[in-house]
Design an enzyme around this catalytic site. Structure first.
Site, PDB file in Angstrom:
ATOM      1  N   GLY A 159       0.824  -1.200   0.000  1.00 41.12           N
ATOM      2  CA  GLY A 159       0.000   0.000   0.000  1.00 41.12           C
ATOM      3  C   GLY A 159       0.851   1.239   0.000  1.00 41.12           C
ATOM      4  O   GLY A 159       1.400   1.623  -1.020  1.00 41.12           O
ATOM      5  N   PHE A 160       0.959   1.884   1.149  1.00 41.28           N
ATOM      6  CA  PHE A 160       1.729   3.120   1.311  1.00 41.28           C
ATOM      7  C   PHE A 160       1.241   4.212   0.360  1.00 41.28           C
ATOM      8  O   PHE A 160       2.036   4.831  -0.340  1.00 41.28           O
ATOM      9  CB  PHE A 160       3.239   2.878   1.097  1.00 41.28           C
ATOM     10  CG  PHE A 160       3.855   1.946   2.089  1.00 41.28           C
ATOM     11  CD1 PHE A 160       4.236   2.390   3.337  1.00 41.28           C
ATOM     12  CD2 PHE A 160       4.037   0.608   1.767  1.00 41.28           C
ATOM     13  CE1 PHE A 160       4.810   1.525   4.256  1.00 41.28           C
ATOM     14  CE2 PHE A 160       4.603  -0.273   2.681  1.00 41.28           C
ATOM     15  CZ  PHE A 160       4.993   0.193   3.920  1.00 41.28           C
ATOM     16  N   HIS A 161      -0.080   4.458   0.353  1.00 47.15           N
ATOM     17  CA  HIS A 161      -0.602   5.533  -0.490  1.00 47.15           C
ATOM     18  C   HIS A 161      -2.019   5.920  -0.082  1.00 47.15           C
ATOM     19  O   HIS A 161      -2.685   5.225   0.668  1.00 47.15           O
ATOM     20  CB  HIS A 161      -0.576   5.145  -1.975  1.00 47.15           C
ATOM     21  CG  HIS A 161      -1.456   3.976  -2.319  1.00 47.15           C
ATOM     22  ND1 HIS A 161      -1.010   2.677  -2.264  1.00 47.15           N
ATOM     23  CD2 HIS A 161      -2.747   3.910  -2.715  1.00 47.15           C
ATOM     24  CE1 HIS A 161      -1.985   1.863  -2.625  1.00 47.15           C
ATOM     25  NE2 HIS A 161      -3.063   2.592  -2.898  1.00 47.15           N
ATOM     26  N   GLY A 162      -2.430   7.055  -0.594  1.00 50.26           N
ATOM     27  CA  GLY A 162      -3.800   7.527  -0.538  1.00 50.26           C
ATOM     28  C   GLY A 162      -4.208   7.823  -1.969  1.00 50.26           C
ATOM     29  O   GLY A 162      -3.456   7.558  -2.907  1.00 50.26           O
TER      30      GLY A 162
END
Length: 138
Positions: A48-51
């Site tokens: 992930g590591f996101h918006g």
């Protein structure tokens, strides 16, 4: 801005097994334009590591379990997905990281938008800049 929410998919079952139904604009509160799944994640790996700017997502662990770290600049929390009838609805303003995948985890993701690399905010400082401003504007 909406907050992420955990909801349940109704399940019908008898001696033959269980059946769960996903319906857009009913138990998934958006039109589903893309479906993908994550599996075979190695021990100790975070994803992930996101918006996003626009994309809403629904995460369902259809097998096994994983944890999801959420941060929307106002709250940080960890959510456990460990049941195929539990759905985590993510809003664009949810920075998310999936981790602690069980060996048998299959994480199904339903997305409101087609893939567009420009919709991803992969830099946390940029994410804070975008969503801290929006929080102040509300």
């Amino acid at each position: 801005m909406r907050n992420s929410v955990i909801t349940e998919i109704s399940t019908l079952g008898d001696e033959r097994g269980n059946l769960s139904v996903i319906e857009e604009m009913k138990n998934i509160p958006f039109e589903i334009k893309r479906v993908f799944y994550i599996y075979g994640t190695k021990d100790g790996v975070r994803r992930g590591f996101h918006g996003h700017y626009k994309t809403r997502q629904a995460l369902i662990s259809v097998s096994g379990s994983c944890k999801v770290y959420l941060d929307n600049t106002k709250r940080q929390e960890d959510v456990i997905l460990d049941s195929p009838n539990k759905v985590l609805i993510l809003e664009p303003n949810d920075w998310h990281e999936m981790y602690d995948f069980s060996e048998d985890c299959v994480l199904l993701v339903l997305a409101s938008e087609l893939y567009d690399s420009n919709d991803y905010i992969r830099d946390y400082d940029k994410f804070l800049e975008v969503y801290s401003q929006k929080v102040q504007e509300v």
